[in-house]
Design a protein around this motif. Structure first.
Motif, PDB file in Angstrom:
ATOM      1  N   GLU A   5       0.849  -1.255  -0.164  1.00  0.00           N
ATOM      2  CA  GLU A   5       0.100  -0.132   0.144  1.00  0.00           C
ATOM      3  C   GLU A   5       0.845   1.149  -0.067  1.00  0.00           C
ATOM      4  O   GLU A   5       0.630   2.488  -0.833  1.00  0.00           O
ATOM      5  N   GLU A   6       2.033   1.310   0.778  1.00  0.00           N
ATOM      6  CA  GLU A   6       3.011   2.426   0.850  1.00  0.00           C
ATOM      7  C   GLU A   6       3.612   2.778  -0.598  1.00  0.00           C
ATOM      8  O   GLU A   6       3.864   3.647  -0.862  1.00  0.00           O
ATOM      9  N   ILE A   7       3.766   1.563  -1.126  1.00  0.00           N
ATOM     10  CA  ILE A   7       4.631   1.559  -2.459  1.00  0.00           C
ATOM     11  C   ILE A   7       3.919   2.177  -3.358  1.00  0.00           C
ATOM     12  O   ILE A   7       3.934   3.048  -4.114  1.00  0.00           O
ATOM     13  N   ILE A   8       2.304   1.753  -3.509  1.00  0.00           N
ATOM     14  CA  ILE A   8       1.280   2.237  -4.563  1.00  0.00           C
ATOM     15  C   ILE A   8       1.053   3.857  -4.137  1.00  0.00           C
ATOM     16  O   ILE A   8       1.056   4.493  -5.266  1.00  0.00           O
ATOM     17  N   ARG A   9       0.661   4.060  -2.923  1.00  0.00           N
ATOM     18  CA  ARG A   9       0.650   5.509  -2.669  1.00  0.00           C
ATOM     19  C   ARG A   9       1.807   6.402  -2.926  1.00  0.00           C
ATOM     20  O   ARG A   9       1.541   7.939  -2.838  1.00  0.00           O
ATOM     21  N   GLY A  10       2.829   5.876  -2.585  1.00  0.00           N
ATOM     22  CA  GLY A  10       4.268   6.739  -2.902  1.00  0.00           C
ATOM     23  C   GLY A  10       4.869   6.875  -4.001  1.00  0.00           C
ATOM     24  O   GLY A  10       5.552   7.670  -4.143  1.00  0.00           O
ATOM     25  N   GLN A 123       2.670  -0.373 -15.408  1.00  0.00           N
ATOM     26  CA  GLN A 123       2.369   0.104 -14.072  1.00  0.00           C
ATOM     27  C   GLN A 123       3.225  -0.915 -12.999  1.00  0.00           C
ATOM     28  O   GLN A 123       3.950  -0.478 -12.034  1.00  0.00           O
ATOM     29  N   ASN A 124       3.368  -2.175 -13.111  1.00  0.00           N
ATOM     30  CA  ASN A 124       3.984  -3.104 -12.261  1.00  0.00           C
ATOM     31  C   ASN A 124       5.457  -2.598 -12.458  1.00  0.00           C
ATOM     32  O   ASN A 124       6.273  -2.711 -11.238  1.00  0.00           O
ATOM     33  N   LEU A 125       6.287  -2.229 -13.668  1.00  0.00           N
ATOM     34  CA  LEU A 125       7.536  -1.823 -13.724  1.00  0.00           C
ATOM     35  C   LEU A 125       7.675  -0.727 -12.874  1.00  0.00           C
ATOM     36  O   LEU A 125       8.537  -0.448 -12.211  1.00  0.00           O
ATOM     37  N   LEU A 126       6.640   0.318 -13.090  1.00  0.00           N
ATOM     38  CA  LEU A 126       6.973   1.538 -12.502  1.00  0.00           C
ATOM     39  C   LEU A 126       6.810   1.181 -10.901  1.00  0.00           C
ATOM     40  O   LEU A 126       7.675   2.049  -9.964  1.00  0.00           O
ATOM     41  N   LEU A 127       6.068   0.509 -10.308  1.00  0.00           N
ATOM     42  CA  LEU A 127       5.995  -0.032  -8.803  1.00  0.00           C
ATOM     43  C   LEU A 127       7.161  -0.493  -8.534  1.00  0.00           C
ATOM     44  O   LEU A 127       7.651  -0.134  -7.169  1.00  0.00           O
ATOM     45  N   MET A 128       7.793  -1.179  -9.325  1.00  0.00           N
ATOM     46  CA  MET A 128       8.978  -1.808  -8.920  1.00  0.00           C
ATOM     47  C   MET A 128      10.024  -0.956  -8.878  1.00  0.00           C
ATOM     48  O   MET A 128      10.855  -0.993  -7.909  1.00  0.00           O
ATOM     49  N   ALA A 129      10.244  -0.005  -9.724  1.00  0.00           N
ATOM     50  CA  ALA A 129      11.306   1.134  -9.891  1.00  0.00           C
ATOM     51  C   ALA A 129      11.083   1.682  -8.646  1.00  0.00           C
ATOM     52  O   ALA A 129      12.210   2.105  -7.902  1.00  0.00           O
ATOM     53  N   HIS A 130      10.166   2.147  -8.080  1.00  0.00           N
ATOM     54  CA  HIS A 130       9.716   2.945  -7.203  1.00  0.00           C
ATOM     55  C   HIS A 130      10.199   2.108  -5.953  1.00  0.00           C
ATOM     56  O   HIS A 130      10.816   2.656  -5.010  1.00  0.00           O
ATOM     57  N   SER A 175       6.117  15.721  -5.299  1.00  0.00           N
ATOM     58  CA  SER A 175       5.188  16.443  -4.682  1.00  0.00           C
ATOM     59  C   SER A 175       4.315  15.634  -3.983  1.00  0.00           C
ATOM     60  O   SER A 175       4.130  14.181  -4.437  1.00  0.00           O
ATOM     61  N   ALA A 176       3.483  15.942  -2.991  1.00  0.00           N
ATOM     62  CA  ALA A 176       2.614  14.912  -2.137  1.00  0.00           C
ATOM     63  C   ALA A 176       1.589  14.623  -3.044  1.00  0.00           C
ATOM     64  O   ALA A 176       1.078  15.378  -3.871  1.00  0.00           O
ATOM     65  N   GLY A 177       1.154  13.431  -3.000  1.00  0.00           N
ATOM     66  CA  GLY A 177       0.098  12.879  -3.694  1.00  0.00           C
ATOM     67  C   GLY A 177      -1.190  13.188  -3.159  1.00  0.00           C
ATOM     68  O   GLY A 177      -1.335  13.237  -2.056  1.00  0.00           O
ATOM     69  N   LYS A 178      -2.185  13.307  -4.100  1.00  0.00           N
ATOM     70  CA  LYS A 178      -3.716  13.417  -3.835  1.00  0.00           C
ATOM     71  C   LYS A 178      -4.421  12.821  -4.593  1.00  0.00           C
ATOM     72  O   LYS A 178      -4.344  12.874  -5.786  1.00  0.00           O
TER      73      LYS A 178
END
Length: 191
Positions: A5-10, A123-130, A175-178
């Motif tokens: 959840e933190e990875i997705i939100r961050g 999207q999976n690629l971006l999440l793993m990068a983060h 920037s902070a996400g919203k």
């Protein structure tokens, strides 16, 4: 350990990265995450072209070739400067990954679902990068879909670029996400 959840939100689009090499193992880890995206009929409708170093010149030259079509009225000096800027776009990060949709020709496969699967892979690629401490941004736009870009990467038939993912170590504070809460975007149909 950071939760999913933190990875997705961050995760944020990080357009400014350091010009430091990214270990090949991290890029391979990102691509491995990408290939686990859901896809109908297990077609795995994707492939990836990783560009580093002067390998990015293929992308830069494609940007320049596409832009050249719109520069008939520029002076030679203006044209040269503009083409140089177009080539430089490929060097905004130490790694650029072209994500390509390779749709199946099987009769029961819907091309729209193949594209959706390729987007899910990005999207999976971006999440793993983060999750790996990298910054990335998913770029598209008219040049990504241009026939000259397709030709630059040797794509055939219905193959198409679904994203150019620029990757590196972040050199900016995101920037902070919203988001509008999911509850405000959800309708429940209950019995």
């Amino acid at each position: 350990m950071v939760s999913l959840e933190e990875i997705i939100r961050g995760r944020r689009s990080i357009g400014k990265v350091k010009n430091e090499p990214v270990p090949k193992e991290l890029i391979e880890k990102m691509i491995e995450a990408a290939v686990w995206a859901p896809n109908h009929f297990a077609t795995e409708p994707w492939k990836f072209v990783v560009m580093t170093g002067e390998g990015r010149r293929v992308l830069g030259q494609a940007y320049a070739d596409i832009a050249a079509d719109t520069m008939q009225e520029l002076s030679e000096e203006e044209r040269a400067l503009r083409l140089e800027k177009e080539v430089a776009k490929a060097y905004r990060s130490p790694v650029v990954i072209a994500a390509v949709c390779v749709p199946s020709d099987a009769p029961r496969v819907d091309a729209r679902e193949e594209l959706a699967a390729a987007h899910a892979a990005v999207q999976n690629l971006l999440l793993m990068a983060h999750a790996s401490g990298l910054g990335a941004v998913w770029r598209t736009g008219d040049p990504a879909y241009h026939p000259k870009m397709k030709a630059a990467f040797g794509l055939a038939g219905r193959e198409q670029i679904v994203g150019l993912i620029y990757v590196g170590y972040p050199d900016m504070q995101p920037s902070a996400g919203k988001r509008v809460p999911g509850t405000e975007k959800t309708a429940w149909l209950e019995g």
